[in-house]
Design a protein around this motif. Sequence first.
Motif, PDB file in Angstrom:
ATOM      1  N   ILE A   1      10.238  -4.217 -32.748  1.00  0.00           N
ATOM      2  CA  ILE A   1      11.451  -4.969 -32.425  1.00  0.00           C
ATOM      3  C   ILE A   1      11.789  -4.851 -30.941  1.00  0.00           C
TER       4      ILE A   1
ATOM      5  N   ASP B   1      13.623 -12.952 -37.930  1.00  0.00           N
ATOM      6  CA  ASP B   1      13.217 -11.582 -37.641  1.00  0.00           C
ATOM      7  C   ASP B   1      12.490 -11.584 -36.308  1.00  0.00           C
TER       8      ASP B   1
ATOM      9  N   GLN C   1      18.841 -17.383 -39.208  1.00  0.00           N
ATOM     10  CA  GLN C   1      18.135 -16.165 -39.565  1.00  0.00           C
ATOM     11  C   GLN C   1      16.736 -16.180 -38.958  1.00  0.00           C
TER      12      GLN C   1
ATOM     13  N   SER D   1      18.947 -10.959 -38.524  1.00  0.00           N
ATOM     14  CA  SER D   1      17.752 -10.698 -39.315  1.00  0.00           C
ATOM     15  C   SER D   1      18.089 -10.608 -40.803  1.00  0.00           C
ATOM     16  N   SER D   2      19.102  -9.795 -41.152  1.00  0.00           N
ATOM     17  CA  SER D   2      19.450  -9.612 -42.561  1.00  0.00           C
ATOM     18  C   SER D   2      20.951  -9.654 -42.833  1.00  0.00           C
TER      19      SER D   2
END
Length: 251
Positions: A115, A64, A62, A38-39
């Motif tokens: 999530i 999310d 990448q 994600s990051s």
Amino acid sequence: MSDLAGKVAVVTGSARGVGKAIAQRYARLGASVVVNYSSDEQNARRTVEEIEAAGGDAIAVQADIATPAEIDRLFATAVETYGSLDIVVANAGVEIVDEPVLDATEEQFDRLFAINSKGAFFTLQKAAKLLTDGGRLINIGSSSTVSPVPGTGLYSSSKTASRQLVRVLALELGPRNITVNTILPTVIAGAGVFTQVTEDDEFHQVNAGMRPLGGRPGTPEDVADAAEYLAGDLAAWVSGQALLVSGGAVQ
């Protein structure tokens, strides 16, 4: 040892910890692996580099997992790059522990459920639409859904939804010979909120004393062992199950 040569695997949340161990294991077994983050791009790139240095094939993407459109992009990239999708591990998650239910906030609730519940749901749903017949779906849950643990009410609640989803999906995808299972890890040294906690830490020494097997805390490799089994031919007749990986403890 399982043979995953020619298979394509996506492991969400695999820049580090349990996800990284699973991604590396699948690559060693011959699969082409999509490392999702994600990051944490730096660690995701490092995971890919380590896989390639060992002779494996991997890319980092990448996305999310809390955003369904980004899950679509993740799987589209996997299929565009490797041509198919055979194994998906819904590992991405976030933890909050030592948080009494009476102290939990709406912001914490929204974050964990976005999530751990919503993200896992759409990861498994969207993966199922693209997975080859005979493929494997694996959800990484939590041992806290087996027995109640003070301070984990919010976290274990957010993990319970995907465990039930796995049972239903196993029935719905059975005609395509797709297996759907959950792994329920215990506290894992070097993963999640315990990433910076070493095996010599007092917490892990106490925790390890609760584990009949080995007298040690769990490791990401322990979870990768279970993920290897569920992705391979030996588990072709295993579906809709929750495998507790806890060193013999009940939670």
